[in-house]
Scaffold this motif. Structure first.
Motif, PDB file in Angstrom:
ATOM      1  N   LEU A 113       0.850  -1.192   0.000  1.00 30.31           N
ATOM      2  CA  LEU A 113       0.000   0.000   0.000  1.00 30.31           C
ATOM      3  C   LEU A 113       0.883   1.237   0.000  1.00 30.31           C
ATOM      4  CD1 LEU A 113      -2.744  -0.754   2.675  1.00 30.31           C
ATOM      5  CD2 LEU A 113      -3.018  -0.695   0.228  1.00 30.31           C
ATOM      6  N   GLN A 114       0.497   2.217  -0.799  1.00 27.23           N
ATOM      7  CA  GLN A 114       1.162   3.513  -0.791  1.00 27.23           C
ATOM      8  C   GLN A 114       0.080   4.576  -0.680  1.00 27.23           C
ATOM      9  OE1 GLN A 114       3.405   3.614  -4.401  1.00 27.23           O
ATOM     10  NE2 GLN A 114       5.043   2.341  -3.586  1.00 27.23           N
ATOM     11  N   MET A 115       0.451   5.694  -0.083  1.00 30.48           N
ATOM     12  CA  MET A 115      -0.530   6.751   0.129  1.00 30.48           C
ATOM     13  C   MET A 115      -0.657   7.650  -1.099  1.00 30.48           C
ATOM     14  SD  MET A 115      -1.873   6.247   2.986  1.00 30.48           S
ATOM     15  CE  MET A 115      -2.781   7.749   3.121  1.00 30.48           C
ATOM     16  N   PHE A 116      -1.900   7.985  -1.438  1.00 30.65           N
ATOM     17  CA  PHE A 116      -2.255   8.963  -2.462  1.00 30.65           C
ATOM     18  C   PHE A 116      -1.613   8.654  -3.811  1.00 30.65           C
ATOM     19  CE2 PHE A 116      -2.015  11.192   1.688  1.00 30.65           C
ATOM     20  CZ  PHE A 116      -3.380  11.238   1.916  1.00 30.65           C
ATOM     21  N   GLN A 117      -1.751   7.420  -4.244  1.00 31.61           N
ATOM     22  CA  GLN A 117      -1.197   6.989  -5.522  1.00 31.61           C
ATOM     23  C   GLN A 117      -2.315   6.845  -6.545  1.00 31.61           C
ATOM     24  OE1 GLN A 117       2.103   6.564  -6.162  1.00 31.61           O
ATOM     25  NE2 GLN A 117       2.344   7.410  -4.112  1.00 31.61           N
ATOM     26  N   PRO A 118      -2.150   7.424  -7.736  1.00 30.75           N
ATOM     27  CA  PRO A 118      -3.175   7.265  -8.768  1.00 30.75           C
ATOM     28  C   PRO A 118      -3.202   5.851  -9.334  1.00 30.75           C
ATOM     29  CG  PRO A 118      -1.337   8.519  -9.644  1.00 30.75           C
ATOM     30  CD  PRO A 118      -1.063   8.306  -8.177  1.00 30.75           C
TER      31      PRO A 118
END
Length: 181
Positions: free
Chosen positions: A145-150
């Motif tokens: 999981l990564q934050m604010f990834q399109p």
């Protein structure tokens, strides 16, 4: 007697709102009061929290379900809107079912209600610790999981779910544990 409606900003309630839930027996919400119905609300709220957090894994789910881009957008949009509004609705009904005791300040509650509320907060704190530990394990061994990834798995839905859980857990614990509210 003052006509002012004191606002408790930290708790997110008003004096008239809490007093109305504590003192008035509104017949249209009577069906929420039995313990069985409150437990159903708690289960629905837990399912809503899990489904909200699953939004972070949508790209992985879409790939595993073999959805095309157009169908994926429609399914994602409808599902996300439904799940978030259903979770908010469950939370609203849950607050009504426990008469907003978990959110009320000390000055509006009697001694028994304060003791019940404080015990509910204690158990909610323990449960939240286990949830966070489970999330840490999931982030170590689950899909990345990564934050604010399109593109890829965006972890923001997990955080939205955690914020919902932080707000709802005391009411959920109280609704589950208390026989009569």
């Amino acid at each position: 007697m003052s006509k002012r409606n004191k606002i408790y900003w930290f708790e997110g309630v008003t004096e008239k709102g809490v007093k109305a839930l504590l003192n008035e027996e509104n017949s249209k919400f009577r069906w929420l009061r039995p313990q069985r119905n409150r437990r159903v609300l708690v289960i629905l709220m837990a399912i809503g929290l899990v489904l909200t957090s699953m939004g972070s894994y949508w790209p992985t789910l879409k790939t595993n379900l073999n959805l095309s881009a157009e169908v994926g957008i429609i399914v994602y949009s409808v599902t996300a809107i439904f799940v978030i509004f259903a979770t908010l609705g469950c939370y609203s009904f849950l607050r009504i079912a426990v008469r907003s005791i978990a959110d009320a300040p000390d000055e509006l509650l009697d001694e028994r209600q304060i003791a019940v509320r404080n015990t509910s907060f204690r158990y909610a704190y323990f449960i939240l610790g286990y949830i966070l530990m489970g999330l840490m394990v999931m982030m170590l061994f689950g899909p990345e999981l990564q934050m604010f990834q399109p593109e890829g798995n965006d972890g923001s839905y997990v955080f939205i779910s955690i914020f919902f859980a932080c707000a709802a857990l005391p009411s959920m614990v109280m609704a589950w544990r208390e026989r009569d509210i």
